[in-house]
Each structure stands twice: as C-alpha cells, then as structure tokens.
Enzyme design. Structure first.
Site, PDB file in Angstrom:
ATOM      1  N   LYS A 185       7.839  -3.175  -3.837  1.00  0.00           N
ATOM      2  CA  LYS A 185       6.870  -4.124  -4.406  1.00  0.00           C
ATOM      3  C   LYS A 185       7.359  -5.565  -4.328  1.00  0.00           C
ATOM      4  CE  LYS A 185       3.807  -1.136  -6.792  1.00  0.00           C
ATOM      5  NZ  LYS A 185       3.410  -0.459  -8.025  1.00  0.00           N
ATOM      6  N   ARG A 229       7.128   7.246  -7.688  1.00  0.00           N
ATOM      7  CA  ARG A 229       6.184   7.100  -6.564  1.00  0.00           C
ATOM      8  C   ARG A 229       6.825   6.181  -5.527  1.00  0.00           C
ATOM      9  NH1 ARG A 229       2.408   3.655  -4.767  1.00  0.00           N
ATOM     10  NH2 ARG A 229       0.472   4.500  -3.951  1.00  0.00           N
TER      11      ARG A 229
END
Ligand code: PMM
Length: 289
Positions: A223, A258
C-alpha cells in the site's frame, strides 16, 4: 478462535491464514491489468494456492483512491468466470471483494464462500441479508467515505476509537440482520480514508480491533503509505516492508493477512507463529462442516 463459512470452520487460535489478492480489474494500483483475462487470473490464483494461500480474494472493482465505480453487470462479467474456474480446480475457499449485494449473491451462487465488504455494510442495504441467507463468511472493513473520495483530507479526533466504534456498529448491524457472529471477521481498513499517521496509529493498536473475540483481517500489502514512508514509488518495491508488517500484525493478534506475495508472507507468518510458540508449522486449521 473460530471463523466460519457455510461449509467450513477455521480454527485460528494458533494458526493464521494467508488471503491471496486477485484483482481482475484493469486499474488496481498494484496488479491492475495483469489478470483481466480469466485464464491469466485462474493461472495466477492456482499459483497462489501452490504458494500456500489459504483463501483467494477476487475483486472486480478497483478500490484505489479516486477510482471510478463500475456497475454490477461489469463486475460480474469480470469475476464470475474466474470464480467458476478456480472453484473447479482448487479446494481453498474463494472470497469475493465487493460492496454490492447483487455481486456478492451471484459470486456465492458460483462457489465463493466469503464476502469481503470493504464498506463494512455501508454501501448496500441488502448486503447483510445476503450474508445471512448464504451463511458466507463476512469481512467487515472500515472505510471512511467512498474509494473516490476517501483520501480527500481524512480527519479523525481519535482514529483508533472511531474505527473501533464503526466496526462494532457494523458487527451489530450484521448480527441483527441474522449473520452468525462466528462468520464475521473485522478489518480496520489500512489506507482507506487514512493518512500515513492514521495508518501507523491503527497498526500500533491492532489488538483493539478483536471486537467480541472476532478475528482481525489486515491488508497492508504494497500500500501507498509504505511508499510515503520509505520513498518507494513502485508498489512491487514494497514487498520487504509488507512481510515485516505481516510478522508485526500476527504478533499483535491479526489472524488473516491479505497479501499479493503469498509465499513470502506465509513464511513470515509461520516464522512468527513459531516464535509465539503457537505451533504455526502445523497442518491446516480447517474443518469441513
Ligand atoms: N484493500 C484493498 C482491497 N480490498 N479488502 C480488505 N478486507 N482489506 C483491505 O485492506 C483491502 C481490501 C486494496 O488493495 P489492492 O488494490 O491491493 O487489492
């Protein structure tokens, strides 16, 4: 700590799960465009299973900041052939990453067992009903605003308390609609309507999101907050910090990670579980119901 879908139960007490990310979108930030072709997506999914994925999370709508929404028909056109193909060829549960009840229902009918709703029931009033009726596992994530607007100056007085309160409310909404508490997992939503400082505060406070003993799921993989901190513009250059965060998260109670790079993060998870003395190198925590 058990987590259920309609047909299986995971015992997460000592062993966490790796959820492999499979975005069948043209525009996701880290893997957009690579798996638009169903055959390429299925091959990638099978590779992640071979690498140790316990769950495959399939998404047909990009959630990157500023992304444009797609309609349910387009989302279904992208995901259904991939779900059907993977379901026939592998034994791990498939999760559908969607905010739309219609997409979730069709995905579950095609074989998905988990609904991953990044809006935490805020987008579609029918989502809780679909989750209750199908008995699917249900991931409730915290999202401030919508993917299009979420990074426009997100502000919180106390980000940890506000995220926690919203997840608690979503949990109660789900249970009131008939979702079994054992099917629910909670996710503070790293990067969704949060600044770098907000994300760091949430990562410091991970144990606080184990609301009612429910498992915490976390998505930090590649991210942009990692890039902002370290100056890595390329998402693929964020793998080392991602695996470090996987170990940190597991140490602080997170049970479902995840991630894109399944093998590396599974190794980090097993390593941390061995240190924690929780027998992480043991076999599958899964039981068929
Ligand atoms: N992040 C993305 C998409 N779906 N779902 C959950 N539950 N948690 C997340 O953090 C999450 C998610 C965005 O990342 P991607 O573009 O790599 O899929």
């Amino acid at each position: 700590m058990l987590w259920r879908t309609a047909s299986r139960s995971f015992d997460l007490t000592t062993r966490g799960l790796i959820m492999g990310v499979l975005n069948v979108t043209p525009d996701s930030f880290s893997d957009g465009g690579r798996y638009v072709d169903p055959t390429a997506a299925i091959t990638r999914g099978l590779q992640m299973v071979a690498d140790g994925a316990d769950i495959l999370d399939i998404g047909g709508e990009s959630t990157r900041p500023g992304a444009s929404p797609v309609d349910a028909a387009e989302e279904l056109r992208r995901i259904l052939p991939v779900i059907t193909g993977l379901q026939a060829q592998c034994a791990v549960p498939i999760s559908i990453d969607t905010m739309k009840a219609r997409v979730a229902a069709a995905a579950v009918a095609a074989g998905a067992e988990i609904i991953n709703d990044i809006s935490g029931l805020q987008h579609d009033p029918d989502m809780a009903r679909v989750a209750a009726e199908t008995g699917a596992g249900l991931v409730l994530m915290h999202l401030r605003g919508t993917p299009r607007t979420m990074q426009q100056q997100p502000e919180y007085t106390d980000v940890v308390a506000e995220v926690r309160d919203r997840l608690l409310a979503a949990y109660h909404e789900a249970v009131a609609a008939g979702v079994k508490p054992g099917c629910i997992a909670l996710d503070p939503g790293i990067g969704f309507g949060k600044t770098l400082e907000h994300n760091l505060a949430l990562l410091r406070a991970l144990p606080e999101f184990q609301i009612h003993g429910r498992p915490v799921l976390l998505g930090v993989s590649r991210k942009s907050f990692i890039g902002h901190l370290l100056g890595n513009a390329d998402p693929l250059a964020r793998e080392a910090p991602t695996t470090a965060l996987t170990a940190w998260s597991r140490q602080h109670g997170v049970r479902i990670l995840r991630v894109h790079a399944v093998k590396e993060n599974a190794q980090a998870l097993r390593m941390m579980e061995a240190i924690l003395g929780e027998g992480g190198t043991g076999g599958s925590p899964e039981k068929r119901l």
